[in-house]
Design an enzyme around this catalytic site. Structure first.
Site, PDB file in Angstrom:
ATOM      1  N   LYS A 158       0.823  -1.210   0.000  1.00  0.00           N
ATOM      2  CA  LYS A 158       0.000   0.000   0.000  1.00  0.00           C
ATOM      3  C   LYS A 158       0.862   1.268   0.000  1.00  0.00           C
ATOM      4  CE  LYS A 158      -4.280  -1.991   1.660  1.00  0.00           C
ATOM      5  NZ  LYS A 158      -3.850  -3.405   1.788  1.00  0.00           N
TER       6      LYS A 158
HETATM    7  C1  PLP Z   1      -4.427  -4.466   1.170  1.00  0.00           C
HETATM    8  C2  PLP Z   1      -3.636  -5.715   1.041  1.00  0.00           C
HETATM    9  C3  PLP Z   1      -3.977  -6.725   0.105  1.00  0.00           C
HETATM   10  C4  PLP Z   1      -5.213  -6.646  -0.773  1.00  0.00           C
HETATM   11  O1  PLP Z   1      -5.143  -5.618  -1.720  1.00  0.00           O
HETATM   12  P1  PLP Z   1      -6.469  -5.137  -2.511  1.00  0.00           P
HETATM   13  O2  PLP Z   1      -6.019  -3.977  -3.315  1.00  0.00           O
HETATM   14  O3  PLP Z   1      -7.446  -4.765  -1.439  1.00  0.00           O
HETATM   15  O4  PLP Z   1      -6.954  -6.287  -3.323  1.00  0.00           O
HETATM   16  C5  PLP Z   1      -3.170  -7.837   0.013  1.00  0.00           C
HETATM   17  N1  PLP Z   1      -2.080  -7.982   0.806  1.00  0.00           N
HETATM   18  C6  PLP Z   1      -1.715  -7.048   1.700  1.00  0.00           C
HETATM   19  C7  PLP Z   1      -0.520  -7.273   2.554  1.00  0.00           C
HETATM   20  C8  PLP Z   1      -2.468  -5.875   1.849  1.00  0.00           C
HETATM   21  O5  PLP Z   1      -2.116  -4.944   2.763  1.00  0.00           O
END
Ligand code: PLP
Length: 481
Positions: A126
């Site tokens: 993120k």
């Molecule tokens: C947020 C997150 C996901 C999922 O991502 P999306 O964009 O919601 O599909 C997967 N793995 C981790 C570690 C995350 O923080």
């Protein structure tokens, strides 16, 4: 570039990138998308192959944000994507690449690799988008002489990524709700050790659902929201999605030698934000063979891609798993893909998502549209706790590489979808230290800890405990803005 809502509002109106940057849903409840996807020409693709991450980000973003002057956008991407910001690498040589590609080995006649997206400040993918968002917000707010107070709820990854992106930014404050004493010691320390005066951690006496309900209650109080300039940074934010398009290009270039080759990506998925960016990269013309959606036990998306039935889950059907950032009951970005799948027909999208509200889902199995899922390259699979433990163990033994639980879900599903001769890139979405308990279970040893995080849990923490009461939270915010 003009933006439209998946549900049809504002057709004929002008919405620029900057207009939608600070907002969330379109006014009809739909999601914003460009009125058409920009295409990348073969000449451009060839030229992009050798660019730095920051300059590649500039090229991709400038196709979507033509209302930001080029030199200003370029300085924003160069400020965001630096080796210092993405310094938590596990291999000395790779920090300057921002998203290094780690080849694991050859399986079933194809090369399997990990695209490392979790070397940023909070050790999760993120950061890739959120860091850019921090700089874009600061830039846009300053330009219009405005301020913004971000309110969010987190059970871990999103909240810390938002705080590390917004800390110290002029014109922005963050009020982040988290369930008191329910996050891991590591995640708590990551957030609460921030001492920046524009970051407010509210530890709510309740669970994550209580935190989310408070955010909803405050957001539904339109007078309060307007008076206190409340905004969000959740996963439907368009700039977050588009920032993630960049690493699909970067990963493609790292895994291939010429632009005639095709690759596949496997994406650990929850809210469909990350893989939606892959879909957009493919629509722009990046030679992607398959987009493999990997879910955990919360298999809303896997069910859809296997059967054509989209069925959102109730609270009692949403499991708390050991890949918690994928524990979702509905996939908030999925509507963007459905819009494209249905040939961009806003009236049908509106009807389907009304059905989601009223009947809990929809069924495209019998319609010709579902058959088109394959044309868009999508396949899927799901993983369980036992699968991820096996994958963590296997990758450690076979390739001397430690992966986190979410990446392990991806790896398990990737292996079910290998095609000879088509390189498979699994997106690594977090570092193992964030989910240490499962690492200890799988490997009987401690997870690797990047140097910058040694002693993290011993740092002084700044947070305020509040009851699970929206009135109290409003009072807290009002007293500080
Ligand atoms: C947020 C997150 C996901 C999922 O991502 P999306 O964009 O919601 O599909 C997967 N793995 C981790 C570690 C995350 O923080």
């Amino acid at each position: 570039m003009n933006y439209i809502s998946t549900r049809g509002a504002g057709i004929g109106e002008r919405h620029t990138f900057s207009d939608i940057l600070l907002g969330g849903l379109a006014k009809d409840g739909g999601l914003y998308l460009p009125n058409e996807y920009p295409r990348v020409s073969p000449d451009e693709l060839a030229r992009w192959r050798t660019l730095s991450y920051a300059d590649l980000a500039f090229e991709v973003l400038s196709k979507f944000s033509d209302d930001i002057p080029a030199d200003e956008l370029r300085s924003l991407t160069r400020k965001t994507y630096t080796a210092q910001v993405y310094s938590n690498v596990r291999h000395e040589e790779s920090a300057a690449q921002i998203t290094p590609l780690k080849t694991l080995g050859v399986e079933n006649g194809t090369t399997l690799s990990l695209l490392e997206l979790s070397n940023g400040p909070t050790l999760a993918f993120k950061d890739m988008a959120m860091q850019l968002l921090g700089n874009l917000f600061e830039y846009t707010l300053a330009k219009h002489g405005e301020t913004l107070n971000i309110l969010g709820a987190t059970s871990g990854d999103t909240g810390s990524a938002a705080e590390y992106a917004m800390r110290g930014k002029t014109g922005v404050r963050v009020f982040m709700l988290s369930p008191h004493k329910k996050m891991s010691a590591f995640q708590t320390a990551q957030m609460f050790s921030l001492q920046d005066p524009n970051i407010f951690n509210l530890a709510v006496e309740g669970n994550f659902d209580n935190c989310q309900d408070i955010v909803k209650a405050v957001s539904n109080d339109h007078a309060f929201k307007a008076a206190h300039k409340i905004g969000t940074v959740n996963s439907i934010n368009w700039a977050r999605v588009v920032a993630q398009v960049v690493y699909y290009f970067k990963g493609y270039f790292a895994a291939t030698e010429s632009d005639d080759e095709r690759v596949s990506f496997t994406v650990p998925s929850g809210n469909f934000g990350n893989v939606c960016a892959g879909h957009i990269a493919r629509m722009m013309g990046l030679p992607i063979e398959q987009l493999v959606v990997a879910t955990n036990e919360n298999d809303v998306l896997d069910e859809f891609f296997r059967t054509g039935v989209y069925r959102v889950r109730g609270a009692s059907e949403t499991y708390h798993t050991t890949s918690p950032s994928m524990d979702i009951s509905k996939a908030s970005n999925f509507e963007r893909f459905v819009f494209d799948l249905l040939g961009r027909d806003p009236a049908r999208v509106l009807q389907l998502f009304r059905d989601v509200e009223e009947k809990g889902g929809f069924d495209l199995a019998a319609s010709g549209d579902f058959a088109r899922v394959k044309e868009f390259g999508f396949v899927s699979g799901r993983s369980s706790h036992a699968d991820r433990v096996d994958a963590i163990r296997d990758v450690f033994e076979r390739y001397d590489t430690m992966i986190d639980t979410h990446t392990a879900d991806g790896l398990k599903v990737a292996r079910e979808n290998l095609q000879p001769g088509v390189p498979m890139i699994v997106l690594e979405t977090a570092q193992p230290i964030k989910f240490g308990e499962t690492i200890r279970e799988a490997l009987l040893r401690e997870p690797e800890r990047p140097a910058a995080f040694i002693g993290l849990e011993k740092l002084p923490q700044k947070f305020d405990i509040v009851p699970a009461d929206a009135q109290v939270v409003k009072g807290y915010i009002a007293a500080r803005v």
